[in-house]
Design an enzyme around this catalytic site. Structure first.
Site, mmCIF file in Angstrom:
data_model
loop_
_atom_site.group_PDB
_atom_site.id
_atom_site.type_symbol
_atom_site.label_atom_id
_atom_site.label_comp_id
_atom_site.label_asym_id
_atom_site.label_seq_id
_atom_site.Cartn_x
_atom_site.Cartn_y
_atom_site.Cartn_z
ATOM 1 N N HIS A 275 3.361 -3.727 6.402
ATOM 2 C CA HIS A 275 2.300 -2.724 6.269
ATOM 3 C C HIS A 275 2.254 -1.787 7.321
ATOM 4 O O HIS A 275 3.096 -1.740 8.170
ATOM 5 C CB HIS A 275 1.024 -3.367 6.388
ATOM 6 C CG HIS A 275 0.511 -4.145 4.871
ATOM 7 N ND1 HIS A 275 -0.527 -3.833 4.189
ATOM 8 C CD2 HIS A 275 1.145 -5.148 4.726
ATOM 9 C CE1 HIS A 275 -0.496 -4.658 3.067
ATOM 10 N NE2 HIS A 275 0.433 -5.334 3.355
ATOM 11 N N GLU B 177 1.711 3.455 3.239
ATOM 12 C CA GLU B 177 2.387 2.759 4.184
ATOM 13 C C GLU B 177 3.811 2.526 4.082
ATOM 14 O O GLU B 177 4.080 1.544 3.458
ATOM 15 C CB GLU B 177 1.352 1.297 4.498
ATOM 16 C CG GLU B 177 -0.018 1.679 4.678
ATOM 17 C CD GLU B 177 -1.153 0.299 4.838
ATOM 18 O OE1 GLU B 177 -0.251 -0.834 4.967
ATOM 19 O OE2 GLU B 177 -2.099 0.421 4.759
ATOM 20 N N HIS C 104 0.993 -1.226 0.103
ATOM 21 C CA HIS C 104 0.097 0.032 -0.027
ATOM 22 C C HIS C 104 0.991 1.230 -0.132
ATOM 23 O O HIS C 104 1.747 1.422 1.069
ATOM 24 C CB HIS C 104 -0.833 0.110 1.258
ATOM 25 C CG HIS C 104 -2.079 -1.203 1.136
ATOM 26 N ND1 HIS C 104 -2.515 -1.669 2.131
ATOM 27 C CD2 HIS C 104 -2.600 -1.685 0.020
ATOM 28 C CE1 HIS C 104 -3.270 -2.820 2.009
ATOM 29 N NE2 HIS C 104 -3.371 -2.635 0.607
ATOM 30 N N GLU D 145 2.032 -5.463 10.471
ATOM 31 C CA GLU D 145 1.634 -4.128 10.629
ATOM 32 C C GLU D 145 2.570 -3.258 11.735
ATOM 33 O O GLU D 145 2.483 -3.738 12.832
ATOM 34 C CB GLU D 145 0.282 -3.911 11.314
ATOM 35 C CG GLU D 145 -0.685 -4.699 10.432
ATOM 36 C CD GLU D 145 -1.246 -3.977 9.304
ATOM 37 O OE1 GLU D 145 -0.669 -2.540 8.966
ATOM 38 O OE2 GLU D 145 -2.106 -4.424 8.557
#
Length: 457
Positions: free
Chosen positions: A197, A86, A83, A288
């Site tokens: 991410h 990110e 993404h 993440e």
């Protein structure tokens, strides 16, 4: 290359000059080229394809044999910036390259052991177009999608789509960046992977999706290797400075031990980690790594310190379990032999690669293996896995098959489950290392050296 020139390249190694800031796509390419040119013995730069806007998707391979696979050496990968907004993963992976190369040059044991026992592939940005479009807001989604406005983490073939009778796109109709990764998985037999991410602080593991079948347990979509995935997630979380607390982000739900089953967090169709696991027999986690999608540059040094130990510990997990080769009755390594572990019925059975190799990430314990190959007797053996990854090598065990005496007999290969679409046995194994290689001439090398799941998952 003379020893004097190599010494000069090492002395001027740009890995020692990497700044803590957000580098542009062009700067990342230049840095990777510099590293490859000045460290040709342990690095190899190649491209897996282009983005929609035509930018190369550069991968740096690191290891004692960086240009090609070595039998017995597992393949590992990190992917970041899927993404485009990110962005911390881009920084972390560049710093990781810096750390691995400089550690190797200084003969640090941790680095030499990793690079001598593992081939590590690093893709700092899977979505360079999205990065170019991104703003610096912590939570807004501008730049998340690729240039066609598509979320790349919803664009992979989905293993659960068949039973729900959802239309699967043909591979050529998928986004350029997704096609590049799918092609990459056909050229390398990756064993372990992580996808970085931002927008939360948690280690997420498969499955991300479900069709409401037996895999769905208490809101979680449980894979056959759930125990290994939980272990892998905890390795990252507990080696991280804060992730294991599970409550670091004020705008995110708490996560016990800083880990979560993907589906239990929120269902996600067309994700990359499920695709890696189901079709490429590569266990992948989604990491993440920051509450803020685009953290302020001043926080980057501290965030690298928070993640460094986790990144290195996670790479070492590629040495869990058992590895080896399968040989036919003539003593020749065979491709596409099915290597199954009792109690772990994978949607797509794990098969040997073009070198006859198999890798099974397993925690210490006793396991019953069944090996199937046409024209040969089914072989079943019980193996004891006595240790974890600390030896920097999984337990090595080769399987020796016996031919069936009668010509009319045949042992069928385990069938592909009806709900797995496309077919499981998709591996092509083209020449490894990508189709486009960065220039590596001495002249260019010297010139470069001297010249210088919502909107979360």
């Amino acid at each position: 290359m003379s020893s004097l020139v190599l010494l000069l390249l090492v002395f001027l190694n740009p890995a020692m000059m990497l700044e803590f800031r957000y580098h542009s796509n062009r700067e990342i390419e230049e840095y990777l080229r510099q590293i490859a040119a000045s460290n040709p013995d342990i690095t190899h730069l190649y491209s897996i394809g282009r983005s929609v806007a035509g930018l190369q998707l550069w991968v740096l391979a690191l290891g004692s044999s960086p240009r090609r696979h070595t039998v017995g050496i597992p393949e590992f990968k990190f992917v970041a910036n899927m993404h485009g907004n990110e962005v911390l993963g881009r920084v972390l992976l560049l710093q990781l390259i810096d750390n691995l190369v400089s550690g190797y040059r200084k003969n640090h044991t941790w680095s030499t052991q990793l690079l001598n026992s593992t081939r590590i592939h690093i893709l700092p940005t899977m979505n360079p177009d999205g990065f170019d479009d991104a703003d610096t807001h912590c939570q807004y989604s501008q730049g998340r999608f690729n240039r066609n406005g598509v979320d790349l983490n919803r664009n992979f073939p989905d293993a659960f789509a068949g039973r729900r009778q959802r239309q699967q796109l043909d591979e050529e109709e998928r986004e350029a960046e997704v096609r590049a990764v799918i092609g990459w998985l056909k050229t390398e037999s990756f064993v372990l992977s992580a996808n970085l991410h931002g927008g939360a602080l948690v280690a997420s593991y498969p499955y991300d999706n479900s069709n409401g079948g037996s895999e769905l347990v208490g809101g979680a979509s449980i894979s056959p290797d759930d125990d290994v995935f939980i272990h892998l997630a905890k390795v990252y979380s507990h080696n991280h400075a804060h992730m294991h607390h599970g409550n670091r982000c004020s705008d995110s739900r708490p996560f016990l031990d800083g880990i979560t089953n993907g589906h239990q967090w929120y269902p996600l169709s067309g994700g990359m980690q499920d695709y890696n696991y189901v079709w490429a027999q590569c266990l992948e986690l989604t990491l993440e790594v920051s509450c803020c999608k685009f953290p302020p540059a001043r926080e980057l040094p501290a965030m690298w310190a928070d993640n460094r130990k986790s990144l290195l510990a996670f790479i070492q997990q590629v040495h869990l379990g058992v590895k080896g080769q399968v040989f036919d009755g003539a003593g020749v390594p065979v491709q596409n032999a099915v290597v199954e572990v009792k109690g772990r019925s994978n949607m797509c059975p794990f098969r040997t690669d073009q070198h006859g190799e198999y890798y099974r990430l397993l925690l210490p314990g006793n396991y019953s293996f069944t090996v199937t190959y046409p024209g040969h007797e089914v072989l079943t053996e019980t193996l004891n896995v006595p240790y974890g990854p600390d030896h920097n090598s999984a337990l090595k065990h080769d399987f020796l098959l016996r031919r069936i005496a009668t010509a009319t007999s045949n042992i069928p290969v385990s069938p592909t489950p009806a709900h797995s679409t496309p077919t499981c046995n998709h591996t092509l194994h083209l020449e490894a290392g990508g189709t486009i290689t960065a220039p590596s001439s001495l002249t260019m090398g010297l010139g470069l050296v001297l010249g210088l799941r919502s909107l979360i998952g």
